[in-house]
Structures are given as structure tokens and as C-alpha cells.
Design an enzyme around this catalytic site. Sequence first.
Site, mmCIF file in Angstrom:
data_model
loop_
_atom_site.group_PDB
_atom_site.id
_atom_site.type_symbol
_atom_site.label_atom_id
_atom_site.label_comp_id
_atom_site.label_asym_id
_atom_site.label_seq_id
_atom_site.Cartn_x
_atom_site.Cartn_y
_atom_site.Cartn_z
ATOM 1 C CB ILE A 108 -1.104 1.907 5.212
ATOM 2 C CG1 ILE A 108 -0.768 2.669 6.499
ATOM 3 C CG2 ILE A 108 -1.481 0.467 5.509
ATOM 4 C CD1 ILE A 108 -1.910 2.682 7.509
ATOM 5 C CG ASP A 109 -1.547 4.607 0.130
ATOM 6 O OD1 ASP A 109 -0.532 3.961 -0.164
ATOM 7 O OD2 ASP A 109 -2.620 4.535 -0.490
ATOM 8 C CE LYS A 110 1.289 13.526 3.703
ATOM 9 N NZ LYS A 110 1.733 14.665 2.851
ATOM 10 C CG ASP A 167 -1.986 -1.037 1.136
ATOM 11 O OD1 ASP A 167 -2.424 -1.475 2.180
ATOM 12 O OD2 ASP A 167 -2.355 -1.455 0.026
#
Length: 342
Positions: free
Chosen positions: A155-157, A12
Site C-alpha cells: 500500500i502507498d507510503k 497500491d
Amino acid sequence: MIDYEEQETAEDSDELYEHHRIVVDKGQALLRVDKFLMDRLPNVTRNKLQSAIRSESVQVNEKPVKVSYKVKPLDVITITLAEPPRDTDIVPENIPLNILYEDNELLLVNKAAGMVVHPAYNNWTGTLVNALTYHLQNLPTTRNGEGRPGLIHRIDKDTSGLLVIAKTEYSMAYLAKQFYDHSIERTYYALVWGVPKQDAGTIVGHVGRSPKDRKVMTVYPEGDYGKHAVTHYKVLRKFKYVSLVQCNLETGRTHQIRAHMKYIGHPLFSDATYGGDKILQGVPNGTYKSFVENAFKIMPRQALHAKSLGFIHPETKEFLQFNSNLPEDFRSVLEKWELYEE
């Protein structure tokens, strides 16, 4: 040495990282870009450089070029990859962490939206790893001591939710094997535009970088490009123009849920990268337009939360399941849609 042929990102991730920026000298004679870079970058083969150029990881003056391109004086050459630079010194920072569980082998962090996981270009400080290196010492690393301290996945920002962090080399290897075997149970909650035709289903489609924009992932249903990806979804609640969907990952590709949901016609609410930051359902005017724009302001990021993680503990060998509550911005937007009446 950077391996330009191994550019698989962790789970991600939406970041691209600048590894090199070279400004060509004023007196430089015309020279093929691969040969020029071979002279500048030690221990990198010509084949790997050519592979990086073809994949558009090498750009000249912010544009991709062909292998045959000849560099000119004052050209700006950048090499950007999905993996962070492996020789980056991590600066410990006293940043509060929302730790849900911790023992001698691992810890569970509930990451807030907006926090970058790993230091990278334009984000060298204030990241989860900076915080971890302050709160913990001697974190294990990947790739023979290089890489992301303690991290098995990312996981994404702008995605909130759970991350498991390994505190020992043994736990790092044990947990990484579960991710590799797809035996980790990962549940995400996503608010998507529209209502899927089926209340539950499985999305299967290779996910790979878009040829037009390398920060965007595209689904390739024929499997001619990208990597195999499987997402199982279930509709939890239906509102007038959006739905709350539970997504369970069988694989963990970059932007998998965001790309897969767009592929079936239901981009995530407020996801600017995949077109969800526009009104995609309903007539975009009047009070409804104001309502949606206000919801975007409350949640100016993709409506995606890593809600639960389940895995076998490296030491006790027990299956553990961890859950997290939706963050305030996500809850507020759900409440608005629940109360909305046209």
C-alpha cells in the site's frame, strides 16, 4: 537482470525506483542512447532498452528522450522503474510493528501512514521491510529469491492499514494465488470530496500511468491503455462537502482507488497527487477556508485506510477476516466534518 518489459507494480504502490544513474564521460563521442546503454548494462537486450526508453523509464537530464537521441558528454542518464532494485541488500532495523495477528505461516501488520513499505531510492531505511527482516528471519522472497521479502502486496507510503506478510514459501505462493484470482477481500475507507450521485456503484476503467507524469495514474475508460481495474464503492456517511466511502477492490492496480474516485469526480480528501489538497466543494474563503486548511494540517496525506482483509489461510484453509481501526488523524478529521456547521 532487470526485465524492462515487466513493469507491473505491486498492489497500491506509488513509488518509482531509480535502478541506474550514469554520468556520460567528458570524452564520449555522440552515440545513440540505446547503443550507449547496451555497452554499459550487461545482459540487457536492445529491445528491452528501447521499450524502456519509449515508456519514459529512461531519462536524460531528467527528461524523456527518443530512441534516436544521441548522448553527449556529461549527460546524466537515469533508469527508473516501478519495481525496486532487485539486488538491494535489506538492512534489518529494530522498528516497532503493529502486528494484529501472527502464526507460523503469516502475520498481519497495521501499517502507519508515512511508512514506506519497501526500501528504494531516497528511502533505504526505516521501511516496513527493514522492520520485518529484523523481527523475522528467512522471509520468503519473490522472483526466484529476488524482490520484496514476505510481501505479496503493498500500500502507498501515506495510506494506512492492513498488509498480510508471508513467512514461508508455501504461504507466499498460496496467498499470491488468491490475489491473482481476485479472491482476496479488501476493504478501504476513503474520505472523498463531494457526495456521489449514487449511494453505491461500481467503477470500471483501465488504470495506467499518465503520459504527462509517470507518478500519476490515469483512467482510460476505453481500455486502450493501462490495465483492467474494478472498484466497488458504497457511501457510508454524507457530510456537508465530503463523504466517507467504503471501497472494495476487485483488482489491485497502482493508485486504483485514488484514480477511480477522481475519475468519477470525487478525489480523496487531502490527496495532493490527485488534486484533493485543495478546496473542491464550498466557497473557499472565510471561516470555511480556515476549517478545511486546519483539517489538511491534521491529515496531511490522502484520506485512505486499508481497513480489512479477508483470505483463506494457507495451512488451515479457513477463511479469515481481519479489521483495523481508523488511525487518529482520520478519526479527528471525520469528527471535525461531523461537527462542522457553516
